[in-house]
Design an enzyme around this catalytic site. Structure first.
Site, PDB file in Angstrom:
ATOM      1  N   HIS A  31      49.566  33.852  28.565  1.00 41.91           N
ATOM      2  CA  HIS A  31      48.698  34.937  28.096  1.00 41.91           C
ATOM      3  C   HIS A  31      48.882  35.153  26.596  1.00 41.91           C
ATOM      4  O   HIS A  31      47.914  35.303  25.851  1.00 41.91           O
ATOM      5  CB  HIS A  31      49.037  36.256  28.817  1.00 41.91           C
ATOM      6  N   LYS A  55      44.691  43.900  45.358  1.00 43.75           N
ATOM      7  CA  LYS A  55      46.081  43.658  45.765  1.00 43.75           C
ATOM      8  C   LYS A  55      46.995  44.581  44.964  1.00 43.75           C
ATOM      9  O   LYS A  55      46.687  44.923  43.816  1.00 43.75           O
ATOM     10  CB  LYS A  55      46.437  42.188  45.549  1.00 43.75           C
ATOM     11  N   ARG A 104      43.388  26.907  32.731  1.00 39.84           N
ATOM     12  CA  ARG A 104      44.574  26.046  32.845  1.00 39.84           C
ATOM     13  C   ARG A 104      44.230  24.708  33.464  1.00 39.84           C
ATOM     14  O   ARG A 104      44.814  23.693  33.137  1.00 39.84           O
ATOM     15  CB  ARG A 104      45.641  26.724  33.723  1.00 39.84           C
ATOM     16  N   SER A 142      51.395  34.339  36.463  1.00 34.53           N
ATOM     17  CA  SER A 142      52.187  35.554  36.723  1.00 34.53           C
ATOM     18  C   SER A 142      52.876  35.445  38.081  1.00 34.53           C
ATOM     19  O   SER A 142      54.017  35.894  38.244  1.00 34.53           O
ATOM     20  CB  SER A 142      51.283  36.791  36.709  1.00 34.53           C
TER      21      SER A 142
HETATM   22  O1  PNS Z   1      44.259  38.139  35.664  1.00 38.58           O
HETATM   23  P1  PNS Z   1      43.186  38.123  36.713  1.00 38.58           P
HETATM   24  O2  PNS Z   1      43.607  38.915  37.925  1.00 38.58           O
HETATM   25  O3  PNS Z   1      42.730  36.737  37.052  1.00 38.58           O
HETATM   26  O4  PNS Z   1      41.919  38.883  36.054  1.00 38.58           O
HETATM   27  C1  PNS Z   1      40.748  39.070  36.796  1.00 38.58           C
HETATM   28  C2  PNS Z   1      39.762  39.973  36.057  1.00 38.58           C
HETATM   29  C3  PNS Z   1      40.416  41.278  35.688  1.00 38.58           C
HETATM   30  C4  PNS Z   1      39.289  39.292  34.790  1.00 38.58           C
HETATM   31  C5  PNS Z   1      38.566  40.204  37.018  1.00 38.58           C
HETATM   32  O5  PNS Z   1      39.044  40.590  38.260  1.00 38.58           O
HETATM   33  C6  PNS Z   1      37.587  41.255  36.525  1.00 38.58           C
HETATM   34  O6  PNS Z   1      36.868  41.050  35.574  1.00 38.58           O
HETATM   35  N1  PNS Z   1      37.571  42.419  37.218  1.00 38.58           N
HETATM   36  C7  PNS Z   1      36.697  43.527  36.887  1.00 38.58           C
HETATM   37  C8  PNS Z   1      35.646  43.753  37.971  1.00 38.58           C
HETATM   38  C9  PNS Z   1      34.347  43.044  37.634  1.00 38.58           C
HETATM   39  O7  PNS Z   1      33.794  43.208  36.564  1.00 38.58           O
HETATM   40  N2  PNS Z   1      33.831  42.257  38.611  1.00 38.58           N
HETATM   41  C10 PNS Z   1      32.567  41.561  38.457  1.00 38.58           C
HETATM   42  C11 PNS Z   1      32.662  40.292  37.661  1.00 38.58           C
HETATM   43  S1  PNS Z   1      32.699  38.941  38.731  1.00 38.58           S
END
Ligand code: PNS
Length: 173
Positions: A31, A55, A104, A142
């Site tokens: 990150h 989660k 990645r 993570s």
């Molecule tokens: O680190 P992560 O858990 O892979 O991040 C995921 C994240 C936060 C980027 C994604 O879950 C997100 O954008 N959540 C916000 C909800 C949202 O906007 N959903 C619609 C887009 S598909």
């Protein structure tokens, strides 16, 4: 200040703002690498920490923000904020034109592609840019960091030294 310098100064209205969203539970060197490289490209980078994950995260939103703040403190154009709800709305509220996502492996791509299209549908003003992770961090996540910390393994090269103790304290059995 010379007049020509004033002409080139950017105002709040035309700053190029990018968002780097994630759960950051906890943040890793992977990150931090994406944050550092993105901060060089944009005038301002907002690291957006998701608080309403389905989660249960290991770290609270406040803890995840604190870990990020300590690791990215030298980067003056980086701001850490929490968000809940839709990323597309958060981008609009923060005048961000770009969402940065780290890739990645090819396996990351399908889901990321779907999210990029969805976010652009919800907010046509926002583009998603994918940044490839550096080869050193390709294996890192993570989840892997949490599992290693749980069993007391070495986190060297995976998370910054200054936050390793926080991660062991939280997870070590
Ligand atoms: O680190 P992560 O858990 O892979 O991040 C995921 C994240 C936060 C980027 C994604 O879950 C997100 O954008 N959540 C916000 C909800 C949202 O906007 N959903 C619609 C887009 S598909």
């Amino acid at each position: 200040m010379a007049t020509q310098n004033l002409l080139f100064m950017k105002t709040g209205d035309n700053l190029k703002i990018a968002i780097y969203p994630g759960s950051f539970d906890p943040c890793t060197n992977g990150h931090l690498d994406v944050i550092t490289r993105s901060a060089k490209i944009f005038d301002k980078l907002i690291v957006a920490v998701l608080t309403n994950v389905n989660k249960q995260p290991a770290f609270t939103a406040e803890e995840r923000i604190d870990l990020l703040t300590r690791t990215a403190k030298k980067l003056k154009n980086v701001e850490i904020k929490n968000f809940s709800g839709l990323l597309a709305d958060f981008a609009r509220e923060n005048n961000a034109e770009v969402i940065i996502k780290g890739l990645r492996a090819v396996s990351d791509f399908e889901y990321e592609f779907q999210m990029a299209l969805t976010n652009n549908k919800l907010n046509p003003e926002v583009e998603t840019l994918f940044m490839t992770t550096s080869t050193d961090n390709m294996y890192l996540s993570s989840s892997i960091v949490k599992e290693i910390a749980m069993y007391g393994g070495s986190l060297d090269g995976m998370v910054p030294k200054e936050i390793q103790a926080d991660i062991y304290d939280k997870l070590r059995r």
